[in-house]
Motif scaffolding. Sequence first.
Motif, PDB file in Angstrom:
ATOM      1  N   ARG A 118       0.826  -1.213   0.000  1.00 23.88           N
ATOM      2  CA  ARG A 118       0.000   0.000   0.000  1.00 23.88           C
ATOM      3  C   ARG A 118       0.859   1.262   0.000  1.00 23.88           C
ATOM      4  O   ARG A 118       0.338   2.372   0.110  1.00 23.88           O
ATOM      5  CB  ARG A 118      -0.910  -0.004   1.228  1.00 23.88           C
ATOM      6  N   ASP A 119       2.151   1.073  -0.134  1.00 28.62           N
ATOM      7  CA  ASP A 119       3.090   2.189  -0.106  1.00 28.62           C
ATOM      8  C   ASP A 119       3.152   2.826  -1.492  1.00 28.62           C
ATOM      9  O   ASP A 119       3.858   2.349  -2.378  1.00 28.62           O
ATOM     10  CB  ASP A 119       4.471   1.681   0.316  1.00 28.62           C
ATOM     11  N   GLU A 120       2.423   3.913  -1.683  1.00 31.76           N
ATOM     12  CA  GLU A 120       2.358   4.550  -2.989  1.00 31.76           C
ATOM     13  C   GLU A 120       3.697   5.153  -3.408  1.00 31.76           C
ATOM     14  O   GLU A 120       4.013   5.201  -4.601  1.00 31.76           O
ATOM     15  CB  GLU A 120       1.271   5.631  -2.993  1.00 31.76           C
ATOM     16  N   HIS A 121       4.475   5.614  -2.439  1.00 34.73           N
ATOM     17  CA  HIS A 121       5.754   6.245  -2.765  1.00 34.73           C
ATOM     18  C   HIS A 121       6.703   5.265  -3.437  1.00 34.73           C
ATOM     19  O   HIS A 121       7.502   5.649  -4.296  1.00 34.73           O
ATOM     20  CB  HIS A 121       6.396   6.801  -1.491  1.00 34.73           C
ATOM     21  N   HIS A 122       6.622   4.015  -3.041  1.00 33.62           N
ATOM     22  CA  HIS A 122       7.513   3.007  -3.604  1.00 33.62           C
ATOM     23  C   HIS A 122       6.817   2.118  -4.638  1.00 33.62           C
ATOM     24  O   HIS A 122       7.354   1.074  -5.013  1.00 33.62           O
ATOM     25  CB  HIS A 122       8.088   2.130  -2.488  1.00 33.62           C
ATOM     26  N   HIS A 123       5.654   2.534  -5.087  1.00 30.69           N
ATOM     27  CA  HIS A 123       4.941   1.743  -6.100  1.00 30.69           C
ATOM     28  C   HIS A 123       5.628   1.931  -7.448  1.00 30.69           C
ATOM     29  O   HIS A 123       5.714   3.042  -7.964  1.00 30.69           O
ATOM     30  CB  HIS A 123       3.488   2.184  -6.199  1.00 30.69           C
TER      31      HIS A 123
END
Length: 357
Positions: free
Chosen positions: A167-172
């Motif tokens: 759910r980590d958008e920064h590391h998507h």
Amino acid sequence: MSNHENGFPEDKPWPELKLPELLSSETLKALHAAIERDWDLLQRSACQTAAGRALWKQVINDPLAELFAGETYLKAIYEKIKKDRLNNAKEISGVILAVRTLWFDSKLEAALSSFGGAGAQVVLLGAGMDARSYRLSCLKEISVFEVDFAEVLHAKAAILEAAVNSRDEHHHPIMTAKSLTRVAADLTEDDWLEKLQISGFEPKKSTVWILEGILYYLSHSNAMKVLNIIAEKCNLTNTVLLADFMNKQATKLSSSTFHFYCDWPDQLLPSLGFSDVKLSQIGDPDAHFGLLQDPLNLFNKLRTCLDQFKLTQTMGHHAVACICCRLLVHPIKLVHEAKVAGSICYTYQTFNFKVYK
């Protein structure tokens, strides 16, 4: 040395190390534990490089790098950076890696632009944990191939899969390249080009080859074989080679780690079929990016020394060979008889007394 002189505002401290939550997941903890336990020095250097890029986030936008690096390498290099800044060091740990990364990025973009349109290819030999296919917009019309050991590519794919499912958008991960193909191969074997072609690489297409932090880990015969294959087998169109070299003195810093060296890449490369070799070195206008402006910096001192050798014509190349230096040979174009001439080759010189891939 002031922070400003090295590209950092004096009123801004170095960013604190904040490990991404994803690194504490069981999947990535197990993956990085296996890397530290099972991989050899060359393979682990991929994670060290990723850690350097992650920690120089002020100048390198690579969100995936900290996932590829893992906690151990992030903490180790961060502590070195803290110590360097505390001691007012003239060179902060990782700065050469940062300059090298930015230099490769800029020259890759320039090379692709020179091809004048889509349809080109980029091949990263010894790709390691490189994330250019996820961070460079210049690759949007480019087919990218990453070549490395099977276990490295499998680990890399598993890390990316974990990032996709988190759910980590920064590391998507969002791919910026047109396509990315990973090719499991050993550069010391004779079949890596065949495996590359089976995977879709086309020797007749304009190609940029990236050999970043790989040649000097190879034996002399294997390194020369790789360079010869590129020169001889891919000579039907515009070809740009970006690579880094060490000279003999630099390899002595760790003779058990580094093997291949070349004191005069500007003579070696034309003998293999590369042409228009131009020499530059860290600290030059196209190779400092505001990070090495302190005149007391070791690299600037050595550059001045070399300039004096050139001005007095006292064997400038031998001066390079006598100093512990790292020769980063960057973009190089091959000139082929069947094509229009005008290709460019840049050779990069770095004076690095620290061991980074």
